[in-house]
Design an enzyme around this catalytic site. Structure first.
Site, PDB file in Angstrom:
ATOM      1  N   ASP A  15       1.007  -1.224   0.199  1.00  0.00           N
ATOM      2  CA  ASP A  15      -0.128   0.086   0.065  1.00  0.00           C
ATOM      3  C   ASP A  15       0.972   1.234  -0.078  1.00  0.00           C
ATOM      4  O   ASP A  15       0.622   2.159   0.851  1.00  0.00           O
ATOM      5  CB  ASP A  15      -0.860   0.023   1.110  1.00  0.00           C
ATOM      6  CG  ASP A  15      -1.724  -1.218   1.230  1.00  0.00           C
ATOM      7  OD1 ASP A  15      -1.670  -1.816   2.619  1.00  0.00           O
ATOM      8  OD2 ASP A  15      -2.143  -2.034   0.169  1.00  0.00           O
ATOM      9  N   GLU A 191     -10.623   0.498  -4.122  1.00  0.00           N
ATOM     10  CA  GLU A 191     -10.026   1.064  -3.030  1.00  0.00           C
ATOM     11  C   GLU A 191      -8.932   1.784  -3.363  1.00  0.00           C
ATOM     12  O   GLU A 191      -8.721   2.129  -4.322  1.00  0.00           O
ATOM     13  CB  GLU A 191      -9.948   0.120  -2.040  1.00  0.00           C
ATOM     14  CG  GLU A 191      -8.976  -1.244  -2.793  1.00  0.00           C
ATOM     15  CD  GLU A 191      -9.219  -2.328  -1.939  1.00  0.00           C
ATOM     16  OE1 GLU A 191      -9.905  -2.554  -1.055  1.00  0.00           O
ATOM     17  OE2 GLU A 191      -8.688  -3.511  -2.445  1.00  0.00           O
TER      18      GLU A 191
HETATM   19  C1  6LW Z   1      -5.726  -2.047   1.957  1.00  0.00           C
HETATM   20  C2  6LW Z   1      -6.612  -2.113   0.893  1.00  0.00           C
HETATM   21  C3  6LW Z   1      -6.559  -3.486   0.832  1.00  0.00           C
HETATM   22  O1  6LW Z   1      -6.281  -0.982   3.040  1.00  0.00           O
HETATM   23  O2  6LW Z   1      -6.095  -4.196   1.750  1.00  0.00           O
HETATM   24  O3  6LW Z   1      -6.884  -5.525  -0.203  1.00  0.00           O
HETATM   25  C4  6LW Z   1      -5.995  -3.214   2.856  1.00  0.00           C
HETATM   26  N1  6LW Z   1      -6.974  -3.946  -0.284  1.00  0.00           N
HETATM   27  O4  6LW Z   1      -6.317  -1.531  -0.173  1.00  0.00           O
HETATM   28  C5  6LW Z   1      -4.563  -3.460   3.579  1.00  0.00           C
HETATM   29  O5  6LW Z   1      -3.443  -3.642   2.632  1.00  0.00           O
END
Ligand code: 6LW
Length: 502
Positions: A15, A191
């Site tokens: 991330d 996301e």
């Molecule tokens: C992060 C999100 C994700 O906040 O996992 O699977 C979370 N996607 O973008 C933790 O890495």
């Protein structure tokens, strides 16, 4: 011409978010239940990156001491505005959505303020917050509207798509109810939003498809930070899905202008190995790839593997622990102290099965790797371990006249013990490519656990490495190798970690 090393940051650093300030770049990543939390790496050339500090170095900045595995510090965004560094992040199943500030990226950072909903004293509900300001100085927080249940139940989260609020950063309060924005091309889990103003247009970059093999990055463009945003014709801009590329799961990106004035995208990825490239031992790492622009749209190049040379880290504990050492829901200084050229770990009744073990470790950074420690168990019992989490860990433990290799794999336990009369021993924990004759093939790697007694190296066990991979453990983190004590006091005299990515 900048050399783009990939991985850019080895070992679990998922991330990534990056910001350019003058002629320096600052990069932040997730740390989940580990402390100190949220490392800040700095570079002046985008090639060499130095760990200069962490955002969460004090109790209370994050609320991870009770979070379930995989909870905690999820997906920061780091930005610089009006002479100050800003970092927003969700402390998942901990404090909530937080805003930190600092004048120096190395710290100290602020205590962290909850970003409150309009009209309540509750944190905004969502993950992967981004922060951007318009020309008038109004701050916008854009996030993935994921409603997390109390535990990390894959069937529990409810995804509300990409949302945004204007925020009064002085009051740390949303000025409106969350508005829904463009949320991708229809893949699951929109996301990791980031909003940018580039050449007079506003862009919304997101991840979609989930952080596994279907991960992708898509973008949309509008004339305002609030949108509306129109999807790029070339979405998804990058994805490794269904490709033979050595770097998979590429997604969760952030755009920045690099040293050559060209745009770059930092993003997460994994380096899976096995017959079908199924198991990513190190977890999700940070990578970088070039970006070009045409007709007002970016094109993100596939991520090319360009590993750095192998490394050797030798620690003789005659100075304070460096910034790479981390603890599980507790700070290293709570667990261990450097004294007389030794790292002294005092047991407190916990084991590695517990939430806050007497353990301090470092990320495994190489696919082929060996850690050796010299320890004195005359006053206690402890050793060397590699963990993904409480359920998936491998221990090499010494004390009371024996050395025991122990594999805890999702509730299944196997042990191998060898007598060891001496108190000062060398323990070795290696990850090696599968080789004929071990009976373990077509996997990511094989752990070799050994002890040196009176100059003789004795191998106790070989264990399939697939069980400590992000795919098997479904843990957002990665392998962490460290030292621990479960009884009395154990002192460690030397730590040598060496490995490469061949
Ligand atoms: C992060 C999100 C994700 O906040 O996992 O699977 C979370 N996607 O973008 C933790 O890495």
């Amino acid at each position: 011409m900048t050399t783009l090393h990939n991985p850019l940051l080895n070992g679990f650093h998922p991330d990534p978010s990056v910001v350019k300030v003058g002629d320096e770049w600052f990069l932040s990543t997730s740390t989940f239940e580990y402390l100190p939390g949220i490392p800040i790496h700095r570079s002046t050339d985008f090639e060499t990156w130095e760990l200069i500090g962490h955002v969460a170095t004090r109790p209370g900045q994050l609320g991870v001491d009770e979070v379930p595995t995989g909870g905690g510090a999820w997906a920061p965004t780091i930005r610089h505005h009006d002479g100050e560094f800003h970092l927003v992040i969700t402390d998942a199943m901990g404090r909530g959505m937080l805003h930190f500030t600092a004048t120096d990226a190395a710290g100290p950072w602020s205590d962290g303020d909850l970003i409150l909903q309009q009209g309540t004293d509750e944190s905004l509900s969502g993950i992967d917050p981004d922060i951007v300001w318009d020309a008038a100085g109004q701050a916008y927080v854009t996030f993935s509207g994921l409603l997390l249940s109390g535990d990390l139940d894959p069937n529990a989260p409810t995804h509300l798509g990409i949302q945004q609020v204007k925020v009064d950063l002085d009051m740390h309060r949303a000025l409106e109810e969350p508005r829904s924005l463009w949320s991708g091309t229809g893949l699951m889990f929109p996301e990791a939003p980031h909003v940018y103003e580039i050449d007079g247009a506003w862009y919304l970059l997101i991840a979609e498809g989930g952080t596994e093999r279907g991960h992708a990055i898509s973008i949309a463009r509008g004339s305002s930070p609030e949108g509306p945003f129109a999807s790029a014709p070339g979405n998804p801009l990058v994805s490794a899905r269904s490709t033979p590329r050595p770097i998979q799961n590429t997604g969760h990106g952030d755009l920045v202008v690099g040293p050559d004035g060209e745009w770059l995208c930092v993003l997460l990825g994994v380096r899976p190995r096995s017959g079908t490239r199924a198991f990513s031992a190190l977890g999700r790492e940070t990578f970088v790839t070039p970006v070009t622009w045409a007709d007002g749209w970016p094109a993100i190049a596939p991520v090319e593997l360009a590993p750095r040379p192998g490394t050797r880290v030798e620690v003789s504990f005659d100075a304070p622990l460096d910034l790479e050492w981390i603890g599980v829901r507790r700070f290293p200084a709570d667990v261990a102290r450097v004294e007389g050229g030794r790292l002294v770990v005092t047991a407190d009744g916990s084991t590695l099965a517990d939430a806050r073990p007497a353990f301090v470790g470092r990320r495994q950074e190489h696919l082929t790797n060996e850690v050796s420690v010299r320890l004195d168990v005359s006053q206690g019992v402890g050793g060397l371990a590699v963990r993904y989490d409480e359920q998936f860990r491998i221990e090499l433990e010494a004390g009371r006249g024996a050395v025991t290799a122990r594999a805890h794999l999702g509730g299944v336990l196997q042990e191998w013990t060898h007598p060891a009369a001496g108190d000062v021993l060398d323990l070795h924990l290696a990850s090696r490519k599968p080789e004929g004759g071990t009976g373990i093939v077509a996997t990511s790697d094989v752990f070799h656990l050994a002890v040196t007694i009176d100059g003789e190296r004795i191998e106790l066990a070989r264990i399939d490495g697939r069980f400590l991979s992000s795919e098997v453990t479904e843990s957002f983190t990665g392998r962490v190798i460290g030292v621990y004590a479960v009884d009395g006091v154990v002192s460690f005299q030397r730590w040598i970690a060496e490995g490469d990515d061949e």
